[in-house]
Each structure stands twice: as structure tokens, then as C-alpha cells.
Design a protein around this motif. Structure first.
Motif, short mmCIF file in Angstrom:
data_model
loop_
_atom_site.label_atom_id
_atom_site.label_comp_id
_atom_site.label_asym_id
_atom_site.label_seq_id
_atom_site.Cartn_x
_atom_site.Cartn_y
_atom_site.Cartn_z
N MET A 1 -9.97 -8.69 1.65
CA MET A 1 -8.57 -8.89 2.01
C MET A 1 -7.90 -7.55 2.31
O MET A 1 -8.16 -6.55 1.65
N ALA A 2 -7.09 -7.55 3.32
CA ALA A 2 -6.42 -6.31 3.68
C ALA A 2 -5.47 -5.91 2.55
O ALA A 2 -4.62 -6.69 2.15
N SER B 1 -2.32 -12.62 -7.33
CA SER B 1 -3.21 -13.75 -7.57
C SER B 1 -2.38 -15.03 -7.65
O SER B 1 -1.16 -14.99 -7.84
N TYR B 2 -3.04 -16.14 -7.53
CA TYR B 2 -2.34 -17.41 -7.49
C TYR B 2 -1.46 -17.61 -8.73
O TYR B 2 -0.28 -17.95 -8.63
N ASP C 1 -9.83 -14.82 3.46
CA ASP C 1 -9.51 -14.63 2.05
C ASP C 1 -9.13 -15.92 1.34
O ASP C 1 -8.77 -15.91 0.18
N LEU D 1 -6.47 -13.31 8.51
CA LEU D 1 -6.69 -12.96 7.11
C LEU D 1 -6.98 -14.19 6.27
O LEU D 1 -7.90 -14.22 5.47
N ASP D 2 -6.17 -15.21 6.49
CA ASP D 2 -6.29 -16.39 5.65
C ASP D 2 -7.68 -16.98 5.71
O ASP D 2 -8.21 -17.43 4.72
N LYS E 1 -7.80 -15.07 -4.30
CA LYS E 1 -7.14 -15.48 -5.53
C LYS E 1 -7.64 -14.68 -6.73
O LYS E 1 -6.90 -14.40 -7.65
#
Ligand code: ATP
Ligand code: MG
Lengths: 395, 259
Positions: A1-2, B154-155, A385, A381-382, A390
Motif C-alpha cells: 500500500m502506498a 487499520s479497520y 490493498d 490502490l484499492d 487492514k
């Protein structure tokens, strides 16, 4: 992830720009005010400057920069599409025409003006007219914004488009506006008062000194943009750009916040309009057309929406290409290859091409605001990642 | 005990669909109450009415003794009803701190001129707001992410940040829409402790929409059950657990028991 660290340090370094800006400004001023008229200057350099970046071109590009910075507040900060920004340019211009010329010859009002007291017309001091133009435009911004900002953004764009068409038309046909002459129509208002700076008055040919004035106005716009961006209002603009619904749920009044973006943007349009009138020494209705709105929008997009330095770069490049660059390049090309191509007529083809290429390969602009860059690449990105971010984020 | 918020006979109609049907609901001061029900029961819609996003087709909402049914969303937020979203809606490309500062917008005063001139008052206000934001971030357990873009968290931290952002409004009523969705058992427990601490320490009432029955049973003083827009039961966790209509509503639609 950036991984992007947020711009906490960016905020602190905001003050440093003034030094760099001043140095560049003074160098430009010395070049145009003293170096260019200097007899010892090699003819080659003299010719080159006149061909590639004559005094009038650099001043004009500064006016464009002022405008683009204003539009950036509306488009770049608050995320509202405005396709009729030229209207504010026109209104600002006519403020200069009305309050700094002999246009209203049957009146004789002189308030710290730069012409003799007995001169007919309204002659208000340039610096005040700047403010007047700015505020009148801000008022128009609110008037046009109030009924339309409730609309979804696509409709808003259409309404601004209409506004940008109507206002210049009103001036274009303004010789008889309900029986009054408000603009001299196509003849325009020629000769606006010089700019008083205490020791002297700057007329149409004082390019060097006017360069300094325009540099100053640009700096004011940069200053205002950066300060507002960091404050309460700037945060609310950005929040609206990010998620309008969430912003309203967090206590941000959408209408008022959008209106303020409109008003501040319009104010800058007024400044630029007045400045432009002094630059070309007049106000000409046919100059305020739709292409200017698009042109300004292209400057904001090319440079990098939301980032003042990007916008300055974008505005500088485009206005230069439009004003001198392409013509000068064409001359060079034609001389060398013995061709006879009218390069200047390809301006818009070139712009279209550049914009398409930008949208394909560098959507965030040349000098993007870091967060915008992220936003525009969100899709990419999505994908990667979605599963990993997460857990992995943070350090 | 007085009520922080009272919703009376609320109905919401979407075309032919009655998403909320004549629901009366109150939130007592300093309490934690829950709203549960199968998917599509109308829970989120009810939140959207309380926060002014939708206007109810019937009924009224009273907050602090005043009717607020017709107030616009930002006003409702300003006077002290804050919420989180079922699908996180942070300002992803703003920092954690900025997210909270946006929520403080209505409580800050500096206008355009003061901001441009950076008057001493404006600077003081900003400093104080930043300090307060940090305090809330720490309280919510995301204090180390002050200058991190919200989307980089984070989530679980994003969920916490969203609560923190809502708290930055300094609300009297906090509406949480499935705050533990996607959390594991341990994270949920941390969250339960957090909510309990919140209500113990502050003058705040919490209303929770939640699918995780462990969380609901652990924190709620009162539980209300919605099914197809209608309130079918209301009572203490023990009462709800043994209510046949509730069991039927859930077991009748097994897929809805947990998303
Ligand atoms: N804006 C809207 N327009 C039309 N119908 C809607 C709208 N919002 C919600 N609904 C419908 O209203 C009903 C209730 O939806 P709501 O989101 O309130 O359910 P919920 O109880 O929150 O469910 P979940 O547990 O899945 O979050 C659903 O049938 C939904 O499709
Ligand atoms: Mg829901």
C-alpha cells in the motif's frame, strides 16, 4: 500500500515560500526593469527575451495565475466544478472600467485617483478598485451560488456555464442595458487610469513596475489560499470535497461553506479582472468568452488541483504557450525548416491533446496535492490493498 | 430519569415501502440503549431520521425539550447529536486530527479574515482545538495516528477514529451504527469497555445498532427490536432474550442473524 505521511510538516514550511518567492520576484523585476533596457545587454539575449517571454507576456501570465488561484479554491479545495469563471474576470474588468476611467464622463468623482482632479469620469484609487472589484465579484458569487449550490454538481456546472455566458453577453450588448450604457458594447472602455504607487503612476508601458504589482497580487492570493486551506474553513472545504454527506453530519453547513468557497474564488476573479484591465489598459467585451473559463480550468487541472504551486505552474505554462510560446516556437520551426505553418492556430488542439494525455497518464496534475494524488489513484490502490491493508498499515 | 432524546411515532416512507412504521423510541440520559433487528428492518433509516438526513413522513423528534424534526443535519449535529456510519465514512485523505477538527467546525468561530490574518485569537482557538482533538484521539485509543491520513489506519482504528470524530462534536447523544462490525471478539471487548467508560465519564447517552448479540447483551440497559419497520419488542436484555416474537423474527430469517 502506498504509504503517505500526512502533511503535518508541510504546514510548518508554508512560511518559507515567501523568501523563495521574493527572490524569484526580484530577479524577474531586475531582468525586465533594468536588464532589458540596458544598452550593454547583448542583442541576442534581448531578442531572445522579446521573442520567448516579452514583458507583456509575463505580466499577462501573472494575471492568469491570479485567476487560476481563485478558481482553485472553488474547484481544487471545495471540489465544485465551475465552468463560468470568466464572468468574474469580466465583472472585475468592468469595475476597473467604471471606477478608473472617463467612461462616466458626465460625472466628476475623484477619490485618491491617479489623474488630475478635474478629469471627467470616476477615478478611484487603483488599490481601492481592486477591493471593490473583489467584493462586487464575491457578491455576484454569492448571488449566483445561493440558488444553485443546492444542485447536484453536474447541474451546478451547467448553471455556472450559463452564468459565464450571460455576464459577458450583458457587457457585450451593454451599450443599451435597459436604456443605460454600462459597457460601451463592442467598442469597449479604452484607457483606464494608471496605477498610483506613491512616487509615480504606472501607465500601460511600465511593464517592469507592473510586473512587481502583479507579483505582489499573486503573492497575496497564494498567502490567502495557504492560510485559508489550513484553517477552519479550508478543512470544511476539503471535507466537502471528500464526503459531503459525512461533512454535513459532522456539523458543516454545506450551503454556507460552499458559498464561502464561491465568494473567495470570485473575489480573486475580481482582483484578476481589475489587474487585467490595467494590464491591457482597457476593457474589451469580446475578450471574456467561454474558452477563458475552460482555459483557467485546464490550468488548475494541469498544474494539480488543490496545490497552489501546481496551479501556478499550470497557469504559467498554459498562458505562456497560448501567449508567446507557441508562436515563438512556430517562428523558430518555420525559419529552420522553411515551412509556413501557423502554429498559433493549433493552440487549442494542443491543449486538448495535453489534457487528454494528462487524464490518461497523470490525472493528478504536474505538481499534485499529495492527498489528491492518492484519491485519483484510489481505484488502483484499492485493488491491491483490499486484502492486505487492514493488517499491514501503520508501522 | 429524563430523556436525552425522544422520537415519537416516527414513520418513513420510501415510495411504496414503509421502512419505519410508527416507531416511538427514547434515549434516557447517560444510558446505553440498543436497536436490533434483521437486515433491512429499518435501523439505519431510523438513525438517518434522527440525524436529519431524512425527514420522517410522520412523527416528531424532541431533543433537550425542543422539537428538532425540521432542523437541517448540520444543526442537529451542532446541538449535540453525533453519529457514526455503518460503512465507515471518514474523510480518508485528511489526517486523524483534521477529521476531528472538521467535526469541531460548528464550535469554532474564526472567520475568513481572522484565518487569513492569523489573529492571536484564531491561533489560540486552533491550538486549543488541536489539543482537544488529541485528547479525544487518546481517549479513543488512536492517539498515535494524529497526523496519519484516516484511510491509512487499520479497520479497527478507523472505527475508533469515527467514534472519536463523533465525540469531537461534544455530543449529548451518540448514535453508533454497527460499530463492532468486522471486529474480532477481543476487539469487541475493548470496544465494550470503551463505551462503558464513555458513558461513565461523560454526560452522554449512546444508542447502538448492533448485530453482535454478545455486545448488545453486554452493554445495553434497554434493547428495542425492529422488524420490517415495526417495533416488535422492547425491554431489558433478559426480557428480549426470552421474547418469542424476537426469536421468531430472527429464526424466521436465519440469514439475517449475522451479516
Ligand atoms: N434512501 C432509500 N431509498 C429507498 N429505500 C431505502 C432507502 N434507505 C433504505 N431503504 C430501504 O429501507 C429498508 C430499511 O433499510 P435500513 O438500511 O434502514 O435497514 P437496516 O435495519 O439498517 O439493515 P442492515 O442491518 O442491513 O443495516 C430497506 O428495505 C432498504 O432497502
Ligand atoms: Mg443498517
Amino acid at each position: 500500500m502506498a504509504k503517505t505521511t500526512a502533511p503535518s510538516n508541510v504546514a510548518k514550511s508554508n512560511r518559507k515560500w515567501i523568501t523563495g518567492y521574493s527572490i524569484i520576484g526580484v530577479l524577474l523585476f531586475i531582468t525586465y526593469q533594468f536588464l532589458l533596457p540596458w544598452e550593454g545587454l547583448p542583442l541576442g539575449i534581448y531578442d531572445a527575451i522579446y521573442q520567448w517571454m516579452p514583458p507583456s507576456a509575463i505580466n499577462e501570465s501573472l494575471v492568469y495565475i491570479i485567476m487560476a488561484l481563485g478558481l482553485n479554491i472553488v474547484v481544487g479545495y471545495a471540489g465544485l466544478l465551475d465552468l463560468g469563471y470568466v464572468a468574474f474576470w469580466a465583472i472585475g474588468g468592468y469595475c476597473a472600467g467604471w471606477f478608473m476611467s472617463e467612461f462616466f464622463y458626465f460625472l466628476n468623482i475623484n477619490f485618491l485617483g491617479s489623474v488630475p482632479a478635474e478629469a471627467p469620469g470616476i477615478h478611484i484609487n487603483f488599490w481601492m478598485v481592486l477591493l471593490i472589484g473583489g467584493f462586487i465579484c464575491a457578491l455576484f458569487g454569492i448571488l449566483i451560488g445561493a440558488p444553485t449550490l443546492r444542485l447536484k454538481s453536474d447541474y451546478l456546472a451547467l448553471v455556472t456555464l450559463g452564468f459565464g455566458e450571460i455576464i459577458p453577453q450583458v457587457f457585450f450588448n451593454g451599450e443599451n442595458f435597459f436604456g443605460y450604457n454600462i459597457s460601451n458594447g463592442t467598442k469597449g472602455i479604452v484607457m483606464v487610469d494608471p496605477i498610483p504607487v506613491g512616487v509615480k503612476n504606472l501607465g500601460p508601458f511600465d511593464f517592469g513596475w507592473k510586473l512587481l504589482i502583479f507579483l505582489f497580487l499573486t503573492a497575496v492570493m497564494v498567502f490567502i489560499s495557504l492560510r485559508l486551506r489550513r484553517g477552519r474553513l479550508g478543512r470544511a472545504w476539503l471535507a466537502i470535497r471528500e464526503d459531503e454527506l459525512a461533512a454535513s453530519m459532522m456539523g458543516v453547513p454545506l450551503m454556507r461553506t460552499k458559498l464561502s468557497a464561491y465568494a473567495v474564488g470570485a473575489f480573486a476573479g475580481g482582483l484578476g479582472g481589475v489587474a487585467f484591465a490595467t494590464h491591457v489598459n482597457g476593457v474589451y467585451a469580446e475578450r471574456f468568452n467561454f474558452t477563458i473559463s475552460i482555459f483557467l480550468l485546464a490550468m488548475v487541472v494541469l498544474g494539480g488541483m488543490g496545490n497552489v504551486w501546481g496551479v501556478i505552474l499550470g497557469a504559467f505554462i498554459l498562458s505562456w504557450v497560448n501567449g508567446n510560446g507557441l508562436t515563438a516556437f512556430g517562428q523558430l520551426y518555420n525559419d529552420r525548416f522553411g515551412t509556413d505553418i501557423d502554429f498559433a492556430s493549433f493552440t487549442f488542439l494542443l491543449f486538448g491533446l495535453v489534457l487528454i494525455l494528462m487524464m490518461l497518464f497523470k490525472r493528478e496534475g504536474l505538481l499534485p496535492e499529495s492527498r489528491l494524488k492518492l484519491m485519483l489513484h484510489e481505484g488502483e490502490l484499492d485493488d491491491e490493498d483490499a486484502s492486505s491493508s487492514k493488517k499491514k498499515v501503520g508501522k | 430519569m429524563a430523556n436525552a432524546l425522544e422520537a415519537k411515532n416516527i414513520s418513513v416512507q420510501f415510495g411504496g415501502l414503509l421502512a419505519v412504521n410508527n416507531v416511538t423510541f427514547d434515549i434516557p440520559n447517560k444510558s446505553i440503549v440498543s436497536l436490533i433487528g434483521p437486515n433491512g428492518a429499518g435501523k439505519t433509516t431510523f438513525f438517518n431520521v434522527l440525524t436529519g438526513l431524512y425527514k420522517p413522513s410522520a412523527g416528531k423528534i424532541v431533543y433537550g425539550g425542543k422539537e428538532i424534526t425540521d432542523l437541517p443535519p448540520h444543526k442537529i449535529a451542532e446541538i449535540g447529536i453525533a453519529r457514526t456510519f455503518q460503512n465507515i465514512r471518514l474523510f480518508g485523505l485528511m489526517t486523524a486530527q483534521e477529521n476531528l477538527l472538521v467535526a469541531m467546525h460548528s464550535h469554532l468561530k474564526s472567520g475568513i479574515t481572522a484565518t487569513i490574518l492569523r489573529t492571536p485569537r484564531q491561533r489560540k482557538e486552533e491550538r486549543e482545538a488541536e489539543a482537544k482533538a488529541q485528547e479525544i484521539l487518546d481517549f479513543a485509543g488512536v492517539g498515535k495516528w494524529t497526523h496519519e491520513f484516516a484511510r491509512n489506519l487499520s479497520y479497527g482504528d478507523q472505527r475508533r477514529l469515527e467514534v472519536a470524530r463523533a465525540l469531537a462534536l461534544n455530543p449529548k447523544v451518540l448514535l453508533l451504527d454497527e460499530p463492532t462490525a468486522g471486529m474480532n471478539a477481543q476487539e469487541s471487548q475493548v470496544f465494550i469497555d470503551f463505551i462503558n467508560k464513555l458513558v461513565a465519564e461523560r454526560d452522554i447517552a449512546v444508542m447502538l445498532i448492533e448485530h453482535d448479540m454478545k455486545v448488545v447483551m453486554a452493554v445495553s440497559q434497554r434493547i428495542t427490536v425492529l422488524d420490517q419497520g415495526e417495533k416488535i419488542a422492547e425491554g431489558s436484555p433478559a426480557e428480549i432474550k426470552s421474547n418469542p416474537r424476537v426469536i421468531e423474527a430472527y429464526l424466521g430469517k436465519p440469514k439475517a442473524a449475522r451479516k
